[in-house]
Design a protein around this motif. Sequence first.
Motif, PDB file in Angstrom:
ATOM      1  N   ALA A   4      23.083  53.192  37.321  1.00 51.98           N
ATOM      2  CA  ALA A   4      24.195  52.192  36.996  1.00 51.98           C
ATOM      3  C   ALA A   4      25.533  52.962  37.056  1.00 51.98           C
ATOM      4  O   ALA A   4      25.757  54.066  37.448  1.00 51.98           O
ATOM      5  N   VAL A   6      28.943  52.738  35.074  1.00 55.91           N
ATOM      6  CA  VAL A   6      29.550  52.312  33.597  1.00 55.91           C
ATOM      7  C   VAL A   6      31.016  53.061  33.360  1.00 55.91           C
ATOM      8  O   VAL A   6      31.255  53.918  33.835  1.00 55.91           O
ATOM      9  N   VAL A  22      21.650  54.672  27.657  1.00 62.89           N
ATOM     10  CA  VAL A  22      22.472  54.952  28.950  1.00 62.89           C
ATOM     11  C   VAL A  22      22.619  56.262  28.981  1.00 62.89           C
ATOM     12  O   VAL A  22      23.287  56.937  27.870  1.00 62.89           O
ATOM     13  N   GLU A  32      23.783  50.813  25.147  1.00 62.35           N
ATOM     14  CA  GLU A  32      24.164  50.101  26.278  1.00 62.35           C
ATOM     15  C   GLU A  32      25.691  48.983  25.676  1.00 62.35           C
ATOM     16  O   GLU A  32      26.395  48.972  26.732  1.00 62.35           O
ATOM     17  N   TRP A  37      30.063  47.921  31.641  1.00 64.83           N
ATOM     18  CA  TRP A  37      29.298  47.815  32.586  1.00 64.83           C
ATOM     19  C   TRP A  37      29.785  47.577  34.003  1.00 64.83           C
ATOM     20  O   TRP A  37      30.561  46.229  34.063  1.00 64.83           O
ATOM     21  N   GLY A  80      29.958  42.762  35.950  1.00 61.25           N
ATOM     22  CA  GLY A  80      28.902  43.594  35.618  1.00 61.25           C
ATOM     23  C   GLY A  80      28.186  42.914  34.201  1.00 61.25           C
ATOM     24  O   GLY A  80      28.555  41.864  33.817  1.00 61.25           O
ATOM     25  N   HIS A  81      26.965  43.637  33.998  1.00 59.00           N
ATOM     26  CA  HIS A  81      26.248  43.414  32.773  1.00 59.00           C
ATOM     27  C   HIS A  81      27.296  43.257  31.536  1.00 59.00           C
ATOM     28  O   HIS A  81      28.084  43.945  31.410  1.00 59.00           O
ATOM     29  N   GLY A 155      23.624  43.462  38.252  1.00 60.16           N
ATOM     30  CA  GLY A 155      23.174  44.558  37.613  1.00 60.16           C
ATOM     31  C   GLY A 155      21.880  44.127  36.692  1.00 60.16           C
ATOM     32  O   GLY A 155      21.407  43.261  36.913  1.00 60.16           O
ATOM     33  N   PRO A 156      21.820  44.911  35.501  1.00 59.05           N
ATOM     34  CA  PRO A 156      22.759  46.132  34.957  1.00 59.05           C
ATOM     35  C   PRO A 156      22.402  47.541  35.860  1.00 59.05           C
ATOM     36  O   PRO A 156      23.251  48.310  36.028  1.00 59.05           O
ATOM     37  N   TRP A 157      21.092  47.456  36.459  1.00 56.10           N
ATOM     38  CA  TRP A 157      20.681  48.641  37.308  1.00 56.10           C
ATOM     39  C   TRP A 157      20.697  48.354  38.814  1.00 56.10           C
ATOM     40  O   TRP A 157      20.050  47.324  38.892  1.00 56.10           O
TER      41      TRP A 157
END
Length: 251
Positions: A4, A6, A22, A32, A37, A80-81, A155-157
Amino acid sequence: MKRARVGFGGLIHEATEEKGRVKLMDGRLVDETEVVWLPPIQPQTVFALGLNYADHAEELSFSAPKEPLVFLKGPNTFIGHRGHTIRPSDVTFMHYECELAVVIGKTGKNITRENAYDYVSGYTIANDYAIRDYLENYYRPNLRVKNRDKCTPIGPWFVHKTAIKDPMNLTLRTYINGKIKQEGTTADMVFDIPYLIEYLSSFMTLNENDLILTGTPKGSVDTKVGDEVVTEIEGIGKLINTVVNEQHQIN
């Protein structure tokens, strides 16, 4: 491994997942909710598919398309997330779209479907919101539908392709305020990933960090201000987003 990007402590960090937390590249473990994110990759050209699930086309009273229905999205659209997406005050129907996002890993042109996965680096989740009030028709989604600022959480990944045994057999789900509203499988795509890569690369070059948003199955319902929307794809994770009103708009 899940990867990710961040924000934490005023800096942008590359991060991984460890035991549900994270892990920053300097070894620190944080929750997280302690980070901001960002999209896990910085998208280049983004291709989005319309009506690429037959059941979704049917629920909209359309036949499945005979060739890919593709439109482009700008980089301004992605957040993002745990980000916020604005619901304009004048709309009556704004729905989520849980989509598998395919990340291109290297430059290619005229790629065959047999070699298509060689050009994929991995996958992430996209929630490509649409406002039906603004839609001209499903074969011509105009700019206000698909290119609004921050309208597409991602995302998140980023998950490397080696971690996904079969991207054409993944379960997709969407929850609103904890209640499941959408469930489908990538096995039901009209045009699968190798076909899409072959098709797109037949007339234009694909490059690293280009994205292909592969469409959504049936079950898209209206969202309201305050709704927490979770889009989930098997093996990749859960992408959380909140719908907010226009007072949250930052100029």
